[in-house]
Structure formats: structure tokens, C-alpha cells
Design a protein around this motif. Sequence first.
Motif, mmCIF file in Angstrom:
data_model
loop_
_atom_site.group_PDB
_atom_site.id
_atom_site.type_symbol
_atom_site.label_atom_id
_atom_site.label_comp_id
_atom_site.label_asym_id
_atom_site.label_seq_id
_atom_site.Cartn_x
_atom_site.Cartn_y
_atom_site.Cartn_z
ATOM 1 N N LEU A 118 0.821 -1.201 0.000
ATOM 2 C CA LEU A 118 0.000 0.000 0.000
ATOM 3 C C LEU A 118 0.861 1.258 0.000
ATOM 4 C CD1 LEU A 118 -2.813 -1.021 2.515
ATOM 5 C CD2 LEU A 118 -3.024 -0.734 0.037
ATOM 6 N N PHE A 119 1.974 1.202 0.730
ATOM 7 C CA PHE A 119 2.886 2.347 0.749
ATOM 8 C C PHE A 119 3.453 2.608 -0.637
ATOM 9 C CE2 PHE A 119 7.329 3.770 1.015
ATOM 10 C CZ PHE A 119 7.126 5.037 1.542
ATOM 11 N N ALA A 120 3.904 1.543 -1.303
ATOM 12 C CA ALA A 120 4.473 1.679 -2.642
ATOM 13 C C ALA A 120 3.419 2.203 -3.614
ATOM 14 C CB ALA A 120 5.017 0.336 -3.121
ATOM 15 N N LEU A 180 14.319 6.054 -5.877
ATOM 16 C CA LEU A 180 14.952 6.604 -4.687
ATOM 17 C C LEU A 180 14.201 6.261 -3.401
ATOM 18 C CD1 LEU A 180 16.148 8.362 -7.059
ATOM 19 C CD2 LEU A 180 16.222 10.254 -5.441
ATOM 20 N N VAL A 181 12.889 6.220 -3.457
ATOM 21 C CA VAL A 181 12.078 6.114 -2.250
ATOM 22 C C VAL A 181 12.177 4.726 -1.618
ATOM 23 C CG1 VAL A 181 9.750 6.315 -1.311
ATOM 24 C CG2 VAL A 181 10.451 7.786 -3.207
ATOM 25 N N THR A 239 10.718 11.109 8.690
ATOM 26 C CA THR A 239 10.516 12.032 7.581
ATOM 27 C C THR A 239 9.316 11.614 6.738
ATOM 28 O OG1 THR A 239 12.078 10.789 6.192
ATOM 29 C CG2 THR A 239 12.960 12.650 7.443
ATOM 30 N N GLN A 240 8.856 12.542 5.905
ATOM 31 C CA GLN A 240 7.671 12.281 5.087
ATOM 32 C C GLN A 240 7.876 11.036 4.217
ATOM 33 O OE1 GLN A 240 5.243 15.559 3.508
ATOM 34 N NE2 GLN A 240 7.023 16.851 3.891
ATOM 35 N N GLN A 241 6.819 10.316 3.964
ATOM 36 C CA GLN A 241 6.776 9.055 3.227
ATOM 37 C C GLN A 241 7.427 7.921 4.026
ATOM 38 O OE1 GLN A 241 4.793 9.477 0.828
ATOM 39 N NE2 GLN A 241 5.025 11.694 0.790
ATOM 40 N N ILE A 242 8.648 8.131 4.495
ATOM 41 C CA ILE A 242 9.341 7.076 5.235
ATOM 42 C C ILE A 242 8.609 6.762 6.539
ATOM 43 C CG2 ILE A 242 11.501 6.459 6.417
ATOM 44 C CD1 ILE A 242 12.986 8.011 4.233
ATOM 45 N N MET A 243 8.003 7.782 7.145
ATOM 46 C CA MET A 243 7.280 7.546 8.401
ATOM 47 C C MET A 243 6.100 6.594 8.197
ATOM 48 S SD MET A 243 5.292 11.159 8.949
ATOM 49 C CE MET A 243 4.145 11.791 7.704
ATOM 50 N N SER A 244 5.623 6.472 6.959
ATOM 51 C CA SER A 244 4.534 5.530 6.683
ATOM 52 C C SER A 244 4.985 4.089 6.869
ATOM 53 C CB SER A 244 4.018 5.731 5.258
ATOM 54 O OG SER A 244 3.520 7.037 5.079
ATOM 55 N N TYR A 272 16.499 14.297 1.116
ATOM 56 C CA TYR A 272 17.890 13.885 1.354
ATOM 57 C C TYR A 272 17.956 12.406 1.702
ATOM 58 C CZ TYR A 272 22.611 13.730 3.230
ATOM 59 O OH TYR A 272 23.932 13.396 3.460
ATOM 60 N N CYS A 273 16.997 11.925 2.482
ATOM 61 C CA CYS A 273 16.976 10.504 2.855
ATOM 62 C C CYS A 273 16.726 9.627 1.631
ATOM 63 C CB CYS A 273 15.918 10.262 3.923
ATOM 64 S SG CYS A 273 16.299 11.079 5.501
ATOM 65 N N TRP A 274 15.863 10.078 0.728
ATOM 66 C CA TRP A 274 15.647 9.342 -0.522
ATOM 67 C C TRP A 274 16.966 9.231 -1.292
ATOM 68 C CZ3 TRP A 274 10.630 11.908 -2.926
ATOM 69 C CH2 TRP A 274 9.530 11.624 -2.110
#
Length: 206
Positions: A9-11, A25-26, A43-48, A71-73
Motif C-alpha cells: 500500500l505504501f508503494a 529513490l524512495v 521524515t515524510q513518506q518514510i514515516m509511513s 535527502y533521505c531518498w
Amino acid sequence: MRPTSLTFLFALAVGSFCSPQVLALVPTTLAEVNRLPAYCRGTQQIMSLTGASHEAGLKLYGEEYHHLHHYCWALNAENKALGVLDKTQRGYLLGPAISDMDYAIRHCRLTFILLPEMYSGKGRVLFKLGRAPEAVASLYKALQIKPDYAPAALQLSRYFERQGERAKAIAILKTTAEHSATPSAAIAKQLQKLGASTAQPAEKPH
């Protein structure tokens, strides 16, 4: 719901607004997130994926944290590029990574605590792309912001060592050490490798 379903679902959610290059990258798995610095988890997206609190990150790091996922991506793309031998494939990952790093850096004040690390990371990726002059400039920027930032100094020193510029490689390390209140074992080791003195400079008079 099973973790695999959460990942799917995240993807799917990320894919609804990201280009194919951004998708490279994500992070889409916890295994990928676990290879990133701890500050990436909220961070955004990663927190999901992690369930970490974005608000806690904002409180700790400031408003820049809202943009730090870029930056994390980029760091995730760098991890993915490890072991990729094909130059074109590496470029497919690392080229967009630089764009994301630039985006994150543009949204940072000079006082942001992670900014020297971000410039140093950008320099590291630029070296991997064969863009040495830009890498050097980014590393000098990191040292301009934080003169005792050993990771940037070490990258520069090793680059100049490879170029045969031993005196410059030593000078960068010694200048960085002079600005540091705590001796860096990594800088001392590199100075020793270069055949330079590792003695600490005399204490400056008050």
C-alpha cells in the motif's frame, strides 16, 4: 494487516504521485530504511513505513525536517547503487539523488544542524558520478559551515592524496583538527598514513 500488505500500500501511494526516477529513490521496505540514518525514520513518506513521529522530528530539528525526506531518498539511492557496475544504471540512481539533495539543501538555513552532513553526502555522491570539481566545492562548503567537520575533511584529503597533492591533503586535515575541541581518531590515522605529524597544535592563548 500483514507487513507485506503495508509495504504494498505504501508503494502504491508513493507511485500515485512520483515519477519512475523518484520511485528508484524512495525506500519501500524497512530493510532499506534501516540502512539510513536514524533521523530519516520520521521524515515524510518514510514515516509511513516506520510509524515514527514526523512532529517529533520537526520539534527536534526545526522546520527543515519537513523537507529532509528528499535527502533521505537520495541516501537510499546511494545505497542501491552500491555494487552496481554498469555506469548508466548507477547514473540512473545517483543523478536524481543529487537533485533531491539540492532540493533539501535549498530548504535549509545555514544554522541547520545537519547541513554540513548534507553537503558532505552530496560531495560523496558527486565523486561517484565522476564530478570531482563539484564534489570538492560541496565539501569545502561543508567545512565553511562547520570547520571541524571531519567527514568532509577526510573526503577532501583522500581526493587530494589520489591527485598526488600530498601537501594539500595534509593541510586540510590539520586545519580541521585545529578547529576541533576533540581530536579525531580518523584524522590522526589519515595524517599518519600521509606521513605527517599527528601532534595537537599548542593551545591558543586566551
